[in-house]
Enzyme design. Structure first.
Site, PDB file in Angstrom:
ATOM      1  N   LYS A   1       0.865  -1.195   0.000  1.00 33.89           N
ATOM      2  CA  LYS A   1       0.000   0.000   0.000  1.00 33.89           C
ATOM      3  C   LYS A   1       0.890   1.229   0.000  1.00 33.89           C
ATOM      4  O   LYS A   1       1.808   1.353   0.806  1.00 33.89           O
ATOM      5  CB  LYS A   1      -0.883   0.012   1.233  1.00 33.89           C
ATOM      6  CG  LYS A   1      -1.588   1.352   1.412  1.00 33.89           C
ATOM      7  CD  LYS A   1      -2.807   1.251   2.246  1.00 33.89           C
ATOM      8  CE  LYS A   1      -2.533   1.341   3.707  1.00 33.89           C
ATOM      9  NZ  LYS A   1      -3.764   1.538   4.477  1.00 33.89           N
TER      10      LYS A   1
HETATM   11  C1  5RP Z   1      -2.905   3.853   8.709  1.00 28.46           C
HETATM   12  C2  5RP Z   1      -3.262   3.081   7.535  1.00 28.46           C
HETATM   13  C3  5RP Z   1      -4.605   3.324   6.940  1.00 28.46           C
HETATM   14  O1  5RP Z   1      -5.254   2.112   6.824  1.00 28.46           O
HETATM   15  C4  5RP Z   1      -4.431   3.976   5.605  1.00 28.46           C
HETATM   16  O2  5RP Z   1      -3.812   5.206   5.740  1.00 28.46           O
HETATM   17  C5  5RP Z   1      -5.690   4.032   4.742  1.00 28.46           C
HETATM   18  O3  5RP Z   1      -6.552   4.936   5.171  1.00 28.46           O
HETATM   19  P1  5RP Z   1      -6.749   6.374   4.518  1.00 28.46           P
HETATM   20  O4  5RP Z   1      -7.403   6.147   3.178  1.00 28.46           O
HETATM   21  O5  5RP Z   1      -7.643   7.056   5.501  1.00 28.46           O
HETATM   22  O6  5RP Z   1      -5.394   7.031   4.351  1.00 28.46           O
HETATM   23  O7  5RP Z   1      -2.513   2.275   7.044  1.00 28.46           O
HETATM   24  O8  5RP Z   1      -1.559   3.903   8.845  1.00 28.46           O
END
Ligand code: 5RP
Length: 293
Positions: free
Chosen positions: A201
């Protein structure tokens, strides 16, 4: 003694046994259980996923929109492909009758009051198995104060998951003072992929995002980041998919929207239907209007 069936005769001698190449980037050589879990996260029809991220409380407490997960979030889950949460929320609020794949937050430690890169592995693989999760998630802080340890934490989680067929999603966390550009994310995602993460991610960059996805050997999903106008969030999702992302892991831009359910439908249209942002925004607006009547 049970009656014996006659021996079969339809051997199709000469017809090669069917075998398929696994559809996810860089995942062909993984074991069956690992692939099967990934196939529950990434829709086999298009190789894409919508992960609903609600794990923010593990370092920042009751985040706006997540105060009551039972009331505000559970109705959204049927519209996501995957739910990403902590084991505490899973056990205390999410009904075990849920059939959505779960990606579990497996790192933690510091709160927003402290140095965030000081995270540790915060969950045993044994508990991941007990909970039947489809993947674990761990933060990696490239350039952060505890960079090396966070990378090694990720490799330890990868090793633990490999024993049982549980994939690891590395989350490239960006420090407050770091520039969020393609050069940084090429570095961060590539390090995670090289060291064994099964998917990653990261954040979308307006410029050169396709170089981030191209240089990373495993699938990339994008985080939504801070709440932005709905049209902008849908545009970001659209561009990321068209520049090589395999989906979104989105939180605040869904649950902090004035119509979270409208956003779930609109994001679905973009990610799985390749709908243009304008049309997806219209869908969001029409659902919002209908719900308000
Ligand atoms: C926190 C995370 C969150 O799951 C990630 O940031 C996704 O959420 P958003 O779309 O609100 O950024 O990994 O560290």
């Amino acid at each position: 003694m049970p009656e014996m069936d006659k021996e079969g005769k339809e051997y199709h001698v000469g017809v090669k046994q069917k075998s398929e190449l696994f559809y996810l980037k860089g995942s062909t050589e993984l074991d069956w259980g690992m692939k099967n879990r990934l196939a529950r996260i990434f829709n086999p029809k298009d190789g894409k996923t919508i992960m609903l991220a609600i794990d923010h409380g593990y370092f920042q407490g009751p985040t706006s929109g997540l105060e009551r997960i039972d009331i505000n979030i559970l109705p959204l889950v049927p519209h996501a492909d995957t739910l990403m949460c902590t084991r505490g929320i899973l056990r205390s609020i999410v009904p075990p009758s849920i059939t959505k794949p779960i990606v579990i937050r497996a790192s933690g430690g510091p709160s927003i009051l402290k140095e965030l890169s000081d995270e540790q592995i915060a969950m045993d693989m044994e508990d991941c198995i007990r909970l039947g999760v489809c993947a674990t998630a761990i933060q990696v802080f490239i350039g952060g104060e505890f960079e090396s340890r966070s990378v090694i934490n990720m490799t330890k989680l990868v090793d633990a998951g490999l024993k049982y067929g549980i994939p690891t999603m590395a989350v490239t966390a960006v420090g407050r003072d770091m520039e969020r550009n393609a050069k940084y994310f090429r570095l961060a995602t590539r390090i995670c992929a090289e060291l064994g993460a099964h998917y990653i991610k990261t954040y979308y960059t307006k410029e050169d995002f396709e170089t981030v996805t191209a240089s990373c050997s495993v699938p990339i999903v994008i985080a939504g980041g801070k709440k932005i106008p709905e049209m902008d969030a849908l545009t970001m999702a659209y561009r990321s998919i068209n520049e090589g992302a395999a989906g979104v892991d989105m939180g605040r831009n869904i649950f902090q929207s004035d119509s979270p359910i409208g956003m779930m439908h609109a994001i679905n249209a973009v990610v799985h239907g390749n709908e243009k942002p304008k049309q997806a925004f219209e869908l969001y607006r029409s659902i919002k209007d209908k719900m308000q009547k």
